[in-house]
Design an enzyme around this catalytic site. Structure first.
Site, mmCIF file in Angstrom:
data_model
loop_
_atom_site.group_PDB
_atom_site.id
_atom_site.type_symbol
_atom_site.label_atom_id
_atom_site.label_comp_id
_atom_site.label_asym_id
_atom_site.label_seq_id
_atom_site.Cartn_x
_atom_site.Cartn_y
_atom_site.Cartn_z
ATOM 1 N N LYS A 83 -19.769 34.656 -4.612
ATOM 2 C CA LYS A 83 -19.561 35.343 -5.897
ATOM 3 C C LYS A 83 -20.145 36.750 -5.924
ATOM 4 O O LYS A 83 -19.601 37.631 -6.576
ATOM 5 C CB LYS A 83 -20.125 34.507 -7.044
ATOM 6 C CG LYS A 83 -21.625 34.301 -7.004
ATOM 7 C CD LYS A 83 -22.063 33.215 -7.992
ATOM 8 C CE LYS A 83 -23.560 33.039 -7.944
ATOM 9 N NZ LYS A 83 -24.020 31.825 -8.616
ATOM 10 N N ARG A 137 -30.792 25.209 -16.972
ATOM 11 C CA ARG A 137 -29.468 25.828 -17.022
ATOM 12 C C ARG A 137 -28.498 24.657 -17.122
ATOM 13 O O ARG A 137 -28.641 23.855 -18.039
ATOM 14 C CB ARG A 137 -29.211 26.755 -15.827
ATOM 15 C CG ARG A 137 -28.079 27.756 -16.180
ATOM 16 C CD ARG A 137 -27.807 28.797 -15.108
ATOM 17 N NE ARG A 137 -27.013 28.245 -14.006
ATOM 18 C CZ ARG A 137 -26.565 28.965 -12.980
ATOM 19 N NH1 ARG A 137 -26.814 30.267 -12.930
ATOM 20 N NH2 ARG A 137 -25.866 28.394 -12.017
HETATM 21 C C1 LIG Z 1 -24.933 31.289 -7.714
HETATM 22 C C2 LIG Z 1 -25.180 29.860 -7.507
HETATM 23 C C3 LIG Z 1 -25.762 29.413 -6.313
HETATM 24 C C4 LIG Z 1 -26.255 30.360 -5.239
HETATM 25 O O1 LIG Z 1 -27.502 30.874 -5.612
HETATM 26 P P1 LIG Z 1 -28.313 31.878 -4.625
HETATM 27 O O2 LIG Z 1 -29.586 32.110 -5.325
HETATM 28 O O3 LIG Z 1 -27.480 33.106 -4.497
HETATM 29 O O4 LIG Z 1 -28.471 31.171 -3.338
HETATM 30 C C5 LIG Z 1 -25.927 28.046 -6.147
HETATM 31 N N1 LIG Z 1 -25.545 27.179 -7.104
HETATM 32 C C6 LIG Z 1 -24.993 27.569 -8.257
HETATM 33 C C7 LIG Z 1 -24.612 26.541 -9.273
HETATM 34 C C8 LIG Z 1 -24.791 28.923 -8.507
HETATM 35 O O5 LIG Z 1 -24.238 29.309 -9.667
#
Ligand SMILES: *Cc1c(COP(=O)(O)O)cnc(C)c1O
Length: 355
Positions: A35, A127
């Site tokens: 992303k 979250r």
């Molecule tokens: C963005 C995201 C990740 C990745 O997180 P990083 O800190 O970039 O490794 C993993 N799980 C979810 C649900 C996310 O939204």
């Protein structure tokens, strides 16, 4: 064209290889997250060659254009309004609402597909996810009965909203959830998706509980660091993404504005101390491209401020002239906003001297 972002494909490839191997030694599958770079094709191509099963992203729009044979995992809980596309363009999604899962089931039946889900549990970060103390028995029985949904596993997300750092104690909660869920549904879950780049310190200390067999990682692969304490990982590249911006004005000027002081272009009150005359440069990049705290300037360059299209820096030496570029490192948020800006050139390079 400037501002220009340089994306070193060799470095990204090295980082992906380093991480897949590190995790593999402990029985963990890496799910790379795309992303932050909008699933740019050149980087997805590297993942296509890697020893991974799935690619994860939070946006359907990124999946629509993604060219890959890997499974696609949607990270953000689906919107009811995008269910049709979720079924069409992804194979797995993270979920926390029964209503959404029912809608996925209905649409999957319509498209004659089986959609896999990972049920998210909130073990304290607050979250997404079912709160770990909530009663989920009726949900689990309902999900088990859905014909076009397969419960692939459970997952959790930490260090996102509540800044909760993964520890063995916190993961005990996830282990208890796993045991309970398996008891209720009557079969062993295939995937226990334990978190993101913030779980890396536990992995490196070989303390990640062995029931966790998947980690979803974005930041660690692009910035070569873990996100629990923000430490660089030796052996990984921190500069996959860098930025060059051009100097359009360079003058000796006072450090303190002159006249009656109100608010700046963004309505903020600003305060200045008088440090006499200083060497100031204006660069052709601004808040429309990136927030000023997301740029990591080189030694001898201090960021003073920015407006929509201008970045003002102080230079402590005479090495630069008008028309030169200044080379910046970037934060995660910086990469995210630059990749999203059509005003920033993206230059993909291969590094020949490393690999
Ligand atoms: C963005 C995201 C990740 C990745 O997180 P990083 O800190 O970039 O490794 C993993 N799980 C979810 C649900 C996310 O939204």
């Amino acid at each position: 064209m400037y501002p220009k972002m340089t994306i070193n494909l060799t470095y990204y490839k090295d980082n992906v290889r380093y991480m897949t191997q590190l995790l593999k030694r402990q029985g963990i599958r890496l799910v790379p997250v795309t992303k932050v770079f909008r699933a740019a094709e050149a980087l997805v191509d590297i993942l296509n060659q890697a020893d991974i099963d799935m690619i994860a992203d939070s946006r359907i729009m990124n999946f629509k254009e993604m060219k890959t044979d890997k499974q696609k995992m949607l990270l953000r809980i689906p919107m009811i309004s995008e269910i049709e596309d979720v079924i069409r363009y992804t194979d797995v999604s993270l979920n926390s609402e029964l209503e959404v899962i029912e809608a996925l089931n209905k649409e999957a039946r319509r498209q004659k597909k089986i959609h896999q889900i990972i049920l998210m549990y909130d073990i304290g970060d607050l979250r997404e996810g079912i709160y770990y103390k909530a009663d989920d028995v009726s949900w689990l029985l309902r999900i088990k009965a859905l014909k076009n949904i397969k419960l692939l596993g459970i997952g959790t997300n930490l260090t996102c909203y509540g800044a909760v750092i993964p520890t063995q104690k916190t993961y005990k909660k996830l282990f208890e959830i796993k045991e309970r869920v398996e008891r209720i549904i009557g079969y062993e879950l295939k995937v226990i998706s334990g978190g993101n780049s913030s779980s890396l310190p536990l992995v490196m200390d070989e303390k990640l509980p062995s029931f966790i067999n998947q980690l979803r990682m974005g930041e660690a692969l692009v910035l070569g660091r873990e996100t629990a304490y923000g430490k660089d990982i030796i052996g990984m590249h921190q500069d996959v993404f860098t930025l060059d911006a051009e100097i359009i004005e360079l003058k000796m000027k006072p450090s303190k504005p002159e006249g009656k002081i109100g608010v700046d272009a963004f309505g903020h009150r600003v305060r200045f101390t008088d440090r006499g005359m200083i060497r100031r440069a204006i660069l052709a990049i601004g808040k429309q491209d990136i927030g000023l705290d997301q740029l990591k300037p080189p030694l001898g360059v201090t960021i003073l401020g920015s407006s929509s299209d201008h970045l003002i820096v102080e230079l402590d030496n005479e090495n630069y002239k008008v028309g030169d570029q200044i080379h910046f490192g970037l934060t995660y948020g910086g990469i995210l906003s630059l990749m999203t800006s059509p005003y920033v050139e993206k230059n993909y390079v291969l590094s020949t001297n490393l690999g």
